[in-house]
Design a protein around this motif. Structure first.
Motif, PDB file in Angstrom:
ATOM      1  N   MET A 106       0.852  -1.171   0.000  1.00 30.21           N
ATOM      2  CA  MET A 106       0.000   0.000   0.000  1.00 30.21           C
ATOM      3  C   MET A 106       0.897   1.234   0.000  1.00 30.21           C
ATOM      4  SD  MET A 106      -3.027   0.993   2.629  1.00 30.21           S
ATOM      5  CE  MET A 106      -4.320   0.445   1.572  1.00 30.21           C
ATOM      6  N   PRO A 107       0.591   2.236  -0.821  1.00 33.29           N
ATOM      7  CA  PRO A 107       1.423   3.442  -0.871  1.00 33.29           C
ATOM      8  C   PRO A 107       1.530   4.126   0.485  1.00 33.29           C
ATOM      9  CG  PRO A 107      -0.147   3.413  -2.685  1.00 33.29           C
ATOM     10  CD  PRO A 107      -0.500   2.278  -1.783  1.00 33.29           C
ATOM     11  N   ALA A 108       2.719   4.586   0.803  1.00 33.36           N
ATOM     12  CA  ALA A 108       2.979   5.208   2.105  1.00 33.36           C
ATOM     13  C   ALA A 108       2.352   6.584   2.227  1.00 33.36           C
ATOM     14  CB  ALA A 108       4.475   5.299   2.345  1.00 33.36           C
ATOM     15  N   ASP A 109       1.980   7.206   1.110  1.00 30.38           N
ATOM     16  CA  ASP A 109       1.468   8.571   1.153  1.00 30.38           C
ATOM     17  C   ASP A 109      -0.049   8.658   1.302  1.00 30.38           C
ATOM     18  OD1 ASP A 109       0.988   7.556  -1.362  1.00 30.38           O
ATOM     19  OD2 ASP A 109       1.464   9.411  -2.407  1.00 30.38           O
ATOM     20  N   LEU A 110      -0.714   7.563   1.590  1.00 33.41           N
ATOM     21  CA  LEU A 110      -2.161   7.590   1.770  1.00 33.41           C
ATOM     22  C   LEU A 110      -2.526   8.295   3.070  1.00 33.41           C
ATOM     23  CD1 LEU A 110      -3.400   4.061   0.671  1.00 33.41           C
ATOM     24  CD2 LEU A 110      -3.590   6.208  -0.549  1.00 33.41           C
ATOM     25  N   SER A 111      -3.649   8.986   3.051  1.00 36.55           N
ATOM     26  CA  SER A 111      -4.126   9.686   4.240  1.00 36.55           C
ATOM     27  C   SER A 111      -4.698   8.687   5.239  1.00 36.55           C
ATOM     28  CB  SER A 111      -5.215  10.688   3.850  1.00 36.55           C
ATOM     29  OG  SER A 111      -6.391   9.994   3.461  1.00 36.55           O
ATOM     30  N   PRO A 112      -4.814   9.095   6.503  1.00 33.46           N
ATOM     31  CA  PRO A 112      -5.437   8.214   7.493  1.00 33.46           C
ATOM     32  C   PRO A 112      -6.864   7.814   7.090  1.00 33.46           C
ATOM     33  CG  PRO A 112      -4.267   9.972   8.597  1.00 33.46           C
ATOM     34  CD  PRO A 112      -4.248  10.292   7.122  1.00 33.46           C
ATOM     35  N   THR A 113      -7.591   8.725   6.467  1.00 35.27           N
ATOM     36  CA  THR A 113      -8.951   8.410   6.025  1.00 35.27           C
ATOM     37  C   THR A 113      -8.926   7.321   4.963  1.00 35.27           C
ATOM     38  OG1 THR A 113      -9.661  10.670   6.502  1.00 35.27           O
ATOM     39  CG2 THR A 113     -11.063   9.373   5.038  1.00 35.27           C
ATOM     40  N   LEU A 169     -10.600   3.604   5.257  1.00 37.32           N
ATOM     41  CA  LEU A 169     -11.517   3.030   4.272  1.00 37.32           C
ATOM     42  C   LEU A 169     -10.997   1.700   3.743  1.00 37.32           C
ATOM     43  CD1 LEU A 169     -12.596   6.238   2.338  1.00 37.32           C
ATOM     44  CD2 LEU A 169     -13.954   4.876   3.946  1.00 37.32           C
ATOM     45  N   ARG A 170      -9.692   1.571   3.655  1.00 35.79           N
ATOM     46  CA  ARG A 170      -9.103   0.284   3.246  1.00 35.79           C
ATOM     47  C   ARG A 170      -9.378  -0.778   4.311  1.00 35.79           C
ATOM     48  NH1 ARG A 170      -8.605  -3.720   0.542  1.00 35.79           N
ATOM     49  NH2 ARG A 170      -6.611  -4.772   0.415  1.00 35.79           N
ATOM     50  N   VAL A 171      -9.318  -0.380   5.593  1.00 34.23           N
ATOM     51  CA  VAL A 171      -9.669  -1.312   6.677  1.00 34.23           C
ATOM     52  C   VAL A 171     -11.114  -1.763   6.503  1.00 34.23           C
ATOM     53  CG1 VAL A 171     -10.083  -1.505   9.163  1.00 34.23           C
ATOM     54  CG2 VAL A 171      -7.965  -0.491   8.330  1.00 34.23           C
ATOM     55  N   LEU A 172     -12.011  -0.836   6.173  1.00 36.89           N
ATOM     56  CA  LEU A 172     -13.400  -1.186   5.953  1.00 36.89           C
ATOM     57  C   LEU A 172     -13.525  -2.231   4.843  1.00 36.89           C
ATOM     58  CD1 LEU A 172     -16.423  -0.731   6.484  1.00 36.89           C
ATOM     59  CD2 LEU A 172     -16.299   1.213   4.905  1.00 36.89           C
ATOM     60  N   GLU A 173     -12.825  -2.019   3.750  1.00 34.42           N
ATOM     61  CA  GLU A 173     -12.841  -2.990   2.648  1.00 34.42           C
ATOM     62  C   GLU A 173     -12.329  -4.358   3.102  1.00 34.42           C
ATOM     63  OE1 GLU A 173     -10.428  -1.235  -0.371  1.00 34.42           O
ATOM     64  OE2 GLU A 173     -12.007   0.122  -1.053  1.00 34.42           O
ATOM     65  N   ILE A 174     -11.246  -4.352   3.863  1.00 32.00           N
ATOM     66  CA  ILE A 174     -10.666  -5.618   4.330  1.00 32.00           C
ATOM     67  C   ILE A 174     -11.664  -6.353   5.224  1.00 32.00           C
ATOM     68  CG2 ILE A 174      -8.862  -6.647   5.778  1.00 32.00           C
ATOM     69  CD1 ILE A 174      -7.023  -4.306   4.777  1.00 32.00           C
ATOM     70  N   LEU A 175     -12.308  -5.628   6.135  1.00 29.89           N
ATOM     71  CA  LEU A 175     -13.249  -6.278   7.046  1.00 29.89           C
ATOM     72  C   LEU A 175     -14.492  -6.778   6.328  1.00 29.89           C
ATOM     73  CD1 LEU A 175     -12.958  -4.000  10.196  1.00 29.89           C
ATOM     74  CD2 LEU A 175     -11.872  -6.211   9.757  1.00 29.89           C
ATOM     75  N   THR A 200       2.032  -0.420  11.546  1.00 27.62           N
ATOM     76  CA  THR A 200       2.132  -1.135  12.819  1.00 27.62           C
ATOM     77  C   THR A 200       0.747  -1.560  13.291  1.00 27.62           C
ATOM     78  OG1 THR A 200       1.875   0.875  14.131  1.00 27.62           O
ATOM     79  CG2 THR A 200       4.140   0.268  13.472  1.00 27.62           C
ATOM     80  N   GLU A 201       0.717  -2.485  14.249  1.00 28.34           N
ATOM     81  CA  GLU A 201      -0.565  -2.889  14.834  1.00 28.34           C
ATOM     82  C   GLU A 201      -1.257  -1.703  15.497  1.00 28.34           C
ATOM     83  OE1 GLU A 201      -0.937  -6.468  17.201  1.00 28.34           O
ATOM     84  OE2 GLU A 201       0.850  -7.276  16.231  1.00 28.34           O
ATOM     85  N   ARG A 202      -0.472  -0.865  16.157  1.00 22.90           N
ATOM     86  CA  ARG A 202      -1.042   0.319  16.817  1.00 22.90           C
ATOM     87  C   ARG A 202      -1.751   1.208  15.789  1.00 22.90           C
ATOM     88  NH1 ARG A 202       2.189   5.096  19.997  1.00 22.90           N
ATOM     89  NH2 ARG A 202       0.331   6.183  20.688  1.00 22.90           N
ATOM     90  N   ALA A 203      -1.119   1.413  14.642  1.00 20.60           N
ATOM     91  CA  ALA A 203      -1.733   2.233  13.593  1.00 20.60           C
ATOM     92  C   ALA A 203      -3.002   1.556  13.068  1.00 20.60           C
ATOM     93  CB  ALA A 203      -0.748   2.472  12.459  1.00 20.60           C
ATOM     94  N   ALA A 204      -2.973   0.244  12.894  1.00 24.98           N
ATOM     95  CA  ALA A 204      -4.155  -0.473  12.419  1.00 24.98           C
ATOM     96  C   ALA A 204      -5.314  -0.290  13.393  1.00 24.98           C
ATOM     97  CB  ALA A 204      -3.837  -1.960  12.235  1.00 24.98           C
ATOM     98  N   ARG A 205      -5.034  -0.362  14.693  1.00 27.64           N
ATOM     99  CA  ARG A 205      -6.088  -0.145  15.687  1.00 27.64           C
ATOM    100  C   ARG A 205      -6.606   1.292  15.628  1.00 27.64           C
ATOM    101  NH1 ARG A 205      -2.580  -3.522  18.657  1.00 27.64           N
ATOM    102  NH2 ARG A 205      -1.619  -1.716  19.649  1.00 27.64           N
ATOM    103  N   ARG A 206      -5.721   2.223  15.329  1.00 30.66           N
ATOM    104  CA  ARG A 206      -6.130   3.625  15.201  1.00 30.66           C
ATOM    105  C   ARG A 206      -7.101   3.788  14.022  1.00 30.66           C
ATOM    106  NH1 ARG A 206      -1.281   5.875  15.500  1.00 30.66           N
ATOM    107  NH2 ARG A 206      -0.964   5.955  13.258  1.00 30.66           N
ATOM    108  N   TYR A 207      -6.858   3.104  12.911  1.00 29.43           N
ATOM    109  CA  TYR A 207      -7.761   3.191  11.760  1.00 29.43           C
ATOM    110  C   TYR A 207      -9.113   2.561  12.065  1.00 29.43           C
ATOM    111  CZ  TYR A 207      -3.418   4.505   9.518  1.00 29.43           C
ATOM    112  OH  TYR A 207      -2.236   5.125   9.211  1.00 29.43           O
ATOM    113  N   VAL A 208      -9.122   1.501  12.853  1.00 26.73           N
ATOM    114  CA  VAL A 208     -10.396   0.930  13.312  1.00 26.73           C
ATOM    115  C   VAL A 208     -11.128   1.975  14.147  1.00 26.73           C
ATOM    116  CG1 VAL A 208     -11.449  -0.815  14.814  1.00 26.73           C
ATOM    117  CG2 VAL A 208      -9.645  -1.475  13.210  1.00 26.73           C
TER     118      VAL A 208
END
Length: 78
Positions: free
Chosen positions: A1-8, A12-18, A36-44
């Motif tokens: 996944m590109p590193a320059d993507l916004s948190p939003t 939304l990618r997390v939403l697609e994955i779920l 990181t896992e911490r960042a993934a939890r932040r996106y949730v």
């Protein structure tokens, strides 16, 4: 996944994955997003703040999944 993507965009990618992989763990989300896992939890958390029901469960069969409203496509704004 590109590193320059916004948190939003990452949230939304997390939403697609779920939607396609219910029960994904924070580690699995992190690997798919390249964060990181911490960042993934932040996106949730961003999804939850937006009113998208994301449920979590601990343990052997734990992980994140969308609530019934989100899984069925019946989300209501406001």
């Amino acid at each position: 996944m590109p590193a320059d993507l916004s948190p939003t965009a990452r949230a939304l990618r997390v939403l697609e994955i779920l939607q396609t992989h219910p029960g994904a763990t924070a580690d699995e989300l992190a690997q798919r997003l390249g964060v990181t896992e911490r960042a993934a939890r932040r996106y949730v958390g961003i999804l939850r703040e937006a009113g998208i029901p994301v449920e979590s469960a601990r343990g052997r069969h734990g992980g994140y999944r969308l609530g019934r409203e989100a899984a069925s496509g019946r989300l209501h704004a406001g």
